[in-house]
Structure formats: C-alpha cells, structure tokens
Scaffold this motif. Structure first.
Motif, short mmCIF file in Angstrom:
data_model
loop_
_atom_site.label_atom_id
_atom_site.label_comp_id
_atom_site.label_asym_id
_atom_site.label_seq_id
_atom_site.Cartn_x
_atom_site.Cartn_y
_atom_site.Cartn_z
N LYS A 47 102.47 35.86 6.22
CA LYS A 47 103.84 35.17 5.84
C LYS A 47 103.72 34.23 4.64
CE LYS A 47 105.60 35.73 10.63
NZ LYS A 47 106.10 35.16 11.87
N VAL A 48 102.56 33.72 4.59
CA VAL A 48 102.34 32.59 3.52
C VAL A 48 101.32 33.26 2.68
CG1 VAL A 48 101.47 30.39 2.96
CG2 VAL A 48 102.96 30.61 5.11
N ALA A 49 101.53 33.14 1.04
CA ALA A 49 100.61 33.43 0.13
C ALA A 49 100.22 34.70 0.13
CB ALA A 49 99.15 32.44 0.29
N PRO A 50 101.26 35.77 0.29
CA PRO A 50 101.00 37.26 0.04
C PRO A 50 100.71 37.50 -1.38
CG PRO A 50 103.37 36.99 -0.04
CD PRO A 50 102.51 35.51 0.57
N LEU A 51 99.80 38.49 -1.53
CA LEU A 51 99.22 38.66 -2.92
C LEU A 51 100.26 39.80 -3.49
CD1 LEU A 51 97.28 38.67 -5.38
CD2 LEU A 51 95.86 40.29 -4.45
N VAL A 52 100.92 39.36 -4.50
CA VAL A 52 102.04 40.26 -4.96
C VAL A 52 101.35 41.10 -6.37
CG1 VAL A 52 104.21 40.64 -5.91
CG2 VAL A 52 103.77 38.89 -4.08
N LEU A 53 101.47 42.28 -6.54
CA LEU A 53 101.05 43.11 -7.60
C LEU A 53 102.17 43.23 -8.72
CD1 LEU A 53 98.58 45.71 -6.10
CD2 LEU A 53 98.11 43.28 -6.89
N VAL A 54 101.98 42.95 -9.69
CA VAL A 54 103.03 42.89 -10.83
C VAL A 54 102.60 44.02 -12.17
CG1 VAL A 54 104.47 40.97 -10.16
CG2 VAL A 54 102.73 40.77 -11.94
N SER A 55 103.61 44.45 -12.65
CA SER A 55 103.23 45.43 -13.95
C SER A 55 102.93 44.48 -15.08
CB SER A 55 104.29 46.49 -14.08
OG SER A 55 104.57 47.24 -12.75
N ARG B 156 107.61 44.34 -16.26
CA ARG B 156 107.99 43.25 -15.57
C ARG B 156 109.29 42.81 -15.92
NH1 ARG B 156 104.39 38.23 -13.58
NH2 ARG B 156 105.89 36.88 -12.53
N GLU B 157 110.46 42.86 -14.82
CA GLU B 157 111.75 42.60 -14.80
C GLU B 157 111.98 41.10 -14.29
OE1 GLU B 157 110.90 44.95 -12.31
OE2 GLU B 157 110.64 46.39 -13.85
N ALA B 158 113.02 40.43 -14.82
CA ALA B 158 113.24 39.19 -14.51
C ALA B 158 113.64 38.96 -13.08
CB ALA B 158 114.68 38.52 -15.39
N SER B 159 114.30 39.98 -12.53
CA SER B 159 114.36 40.10 -10.97
C SER B 159 113.20 40.03 -10.09
CB SER B 159 115.43 41.60 -10.77
OG SER B 159 114.55 42.66 -10.98
N VAL B 160 112.27 40.48 -10.61
CA VAL B 160 110.96 40.24 -9.91
C VAL B 160 110.84 38.92 -9.90
CG1 VAL B 160 108.48 40.69 -10.10
CG2 VAL B 160 110.17 42.36 -10.48
N THR C 291 99.88 35.90 -7.52
CA THR C 291 100.39 37.33 -8.23
C THR C 291 99.17 37.87 -8.91
OG1 THR C 291 101.08 36.01 -10.15
CG2 THR C 291 102.58 36.51 -8.52
N LYS C 292 99.09 39.03 -9.23
CA LYS C 292 97.98 39.55 -10.03
C LYS C 292 98.57 40.83 -10.91
CE LYS C 292 93.56 42.26 -9.46
NZ LYS C 292 93.02 42.97 -8.28
N THR C 293 98.15 40.84 -12.13
CA THR C 293 98.78 41.87 -12.92
C THR C 293 97.85 43.04 -13.07
OG1 THR C 293 99.78 39.99 -14.51
CG2 THR C 293 99.39 42.44 -15.27
N VAL C 294 98.35 44.19 -12.71
CA VAL C 294 97.53 45.47 -12.67
C VAL C 294 98.42 46.62 -13.21
CG1 VAL C 294 96.66 47.11 -10.83
CG2 VAL C 294 96.73 44.63 -10.41
N GLY C 295 97.79 47.48 -13.74
CA GLY C 295 98.44 48.47 -14.67
C GLY C 295 98.69 49.72 -13.62
N SER C 296 99.51 50.63 -14.19
CA SER C 296 99.46 52.14 -13.58
C SER C 296 99.93 52.10 -11.98
CB SER C 296 98.49 53.14 -14.11
OG SER C 296 97.39 52.72 -13.45
N SER C 297 99.54 53.20 -11.27
CA SER C 297 99.72 53.37 -10.01
C SER C 297 98.53 52.75 -9.47
CB SER C 297 99.86 54.93 -9.64
OG SER C 297 98.93 55.73 -10.13
N ASP D 150 99.28 43.06 -0.98
CA ASP D 150 100.42 42.96 -0.12
C ASP D 150 101.69 43.43 -0.64
OD1 ASP D 150 98.87 41.59 2.01
OD2 ASP D 150 99.10 40.11 0.58
N PHE D 151 102.29 43.44 -1.81
CA PHE D 151 103.54 43.97 -2.33
C PHE D 151 103.44 44.27 -3.92
CE2 PHE D 151 104.95 40.69 0.72
CZ PHE D 151 105.95 41.16 1.39
N TYR D 152 104.21 45.22 -4.02
CA TYR D 152 104.57 45.68 -5.36
C TYR D 152 105.81 46.05 -5.63
CZ TYR D 152 104.77 49.23 -9.36
OH TYR D 152 105.22 49.80 -10.40
#
Length: 263
Positions: free
Chosen positions: A157-165, A169-173, A185-191, A203-205
């Motif tokens: 519930k707190v501090a999930p790790l979110v993977l972003v392109s 990366r869209e403003a809505s993200v 947050t962590k920046t990761v490429g491709s699938s 946790d999330f993408y």
C-alpha cells in the motif's frame, strides 16, 4: 496445460534464442537504423529476427496464422478471424537496441479466444528469458537453465515500485503517480517491465497511451501466468476506470491503455 500447449512451450525457447542470436550478431556491428512510415525505427536485427520466428512458427504450427510487427508494417498481416493466432514482436525496444543499453526483447505469444495463453519474452543481451503458460510462469537464466518458477508479489500500500517507459512516458502517468502512496519509480525498456512484475521485483507498469498488440501479448501471458494482471485503463488519470484484461485480434491490432500490476 494441454499436451499441445506443453509441446509449443518447449519449442518457443530455442526459437526465441535463435532470433536473439541473430539480433546480437547485428548488435555487434556498426548497424544503422531506418524509419518506417510511422517514423518508428527499424534495423536489420528486427528483420532478421522476424524472418527466423516466422519460419519457425510456420513449421511448428502451419495452420495457425502469424501477425508480426514488420509484416504488419508492410501491410501483410493475415486475417486472423476468430481462431488462434501468433503475435510476434521480433525486437521490442528497438530504441533501446539503438542506444545499446541491453533492454530489448524478443516477444512471441499465442492468442486463443482473444487472450494470450502462451508467451515468451527473451532479453538476449541479458541472457534471460521468461515463459508464461497455463501451468505457470518460469524464468530461464544461467543459474536456472531448466527454468525457475516465478510469482508476483503482493502490491504494498505504501511505496510500491512503479516501472515507467524510457521513451514512452505520458503526462498522465505522472498524474497517476501523484495519487499513489510514496511510490518509487524505475525506468525500464521494452516488455521487461511485465517480466519484472511477474518475478516479484516490481509492482506496477502504467501505460496510458494506445499501444500495438504485439507489444503486450507475450508480456501479458507471462504476467498473468505468474498471478498478475494487465487491466484496460479508460478515462482521465485523476478519475480512471479500470476495465477487464486486454483482449487481442482487433482489426487494427491496437490495444487500449492499461495498468499492469502484481497481486
């Protein structure tokens, strides 16, 4: 898992490795990139890997049509109808390939009844592969050549790790991120993002822009087999409507925005 699925799963790993070897052969050269009609980049590695995968799948399952990214870019995608079909992205993360950061993948998925039921994601530069099948998900690497079972973790519930392109990366993200409880947050490429969630290291993408079906099918197969979900996302980031899992075989092979997540 049915006998046919088990046989196909067994055949996918060496086929993906053949495509990965062709990609790495180009990676070792002073290659150049070309622009497709949609201005996205393509290289000789994309073409070489796709040719290997198409030939392999046509031999393995001659009656099942194959939709592949470069084939579709040339307007040659077959009519898949309501039956099963393969979805292929021979080199997901071409920009990462061009940047030589290693975060690119080979993606092969089998779609049945509009859902990806079998999929492999291979990261040839990292020498790691992930396989999702009806009997679960596995990771293959040097320490686990026979495959190690993987599962998603429970989303904190707190501090999930979110993977972003890195390149998409869209403003809505960013709007969505502000609504989470102290997310990392962590920046990761491709699938690779799907696979890191599948093995319980993230946790999330969120991907809140339209995307091609071949970009998500194999990753979705891996993540769902590991106990995660890839949910359609509709509406603005501040008032989202989360829908059912992504489905495949649309006329234009375009997918909805989505949120991939662990348990």
């Amino acid at each position: 898992m049915t006998q046919s699925h088990a046989k196909l799963a067994q055949a996918l790993l060496p086929l993906a490795h053949q495509a990965g070897a062709a990609i790495m052969a180009v990676y070792a050269t002073a290659f150049t990139a070309r622009a497709k009609d949609d201005r996205s980049p393509v290289t000789d590695a994309d073409d070489a890997a796709e040719a290997i995968i198409l030939a392999g799948l046509r031999t393995l399952t001659p009656d099942i049509p194959v939709v592949a990214e470069e084939l579709a870019a040339r307007g040659e995608a077959p009519n898949v109808g309501s039956g099963p079909f393969w979805l292929v992205d021979p080199l997901d993360g071409t920009r990462e390939f061009i940047e030589r950061n290693g975060e690119f993948t080979v993606n092969i998925a089998l779609v049945e009844n509009t859902r990806p039921v079998l999929g492999i994601v291979l990261a040839p530069a990292l020498e790691v592969a992930w396989l999702g099948a009806p009997d679960g998900a596995r990771r293959f690497d040097k320490l686990h050549p026979e495959g190690k079972t993987i599962r998603v973790r429970k989303v904190p519930k707190v501090a999930p790790l979110v993977l972003v392109s890195r390149n998409h990366r869209e403003a809505s993200v960013d709007t969505w991120l502000k609504q989470q409880m102290a997310p990392e947050t962590k920046t990761v490429g491709s699938s690779l993002k799907f696979c890191q969630i599948a093995e319980g290291s993230a946790d999330f993408y969120p991907r809140f822009a339209a995307i091609s079906e071949w970009d998500t099918a194999a990753g979705q197969a891996v993540l769902e087999a590991a106990g995660g979900a890839v949910l359609a996302w509709d509406g603005p980031a501040d008032k989202p409507r989360i829908g059912p899992a992504l489905h495949y075989g649309k006329p234009d092979f375009r997918n909805l925005p989505f949120l991939a997540r662990g348990a």
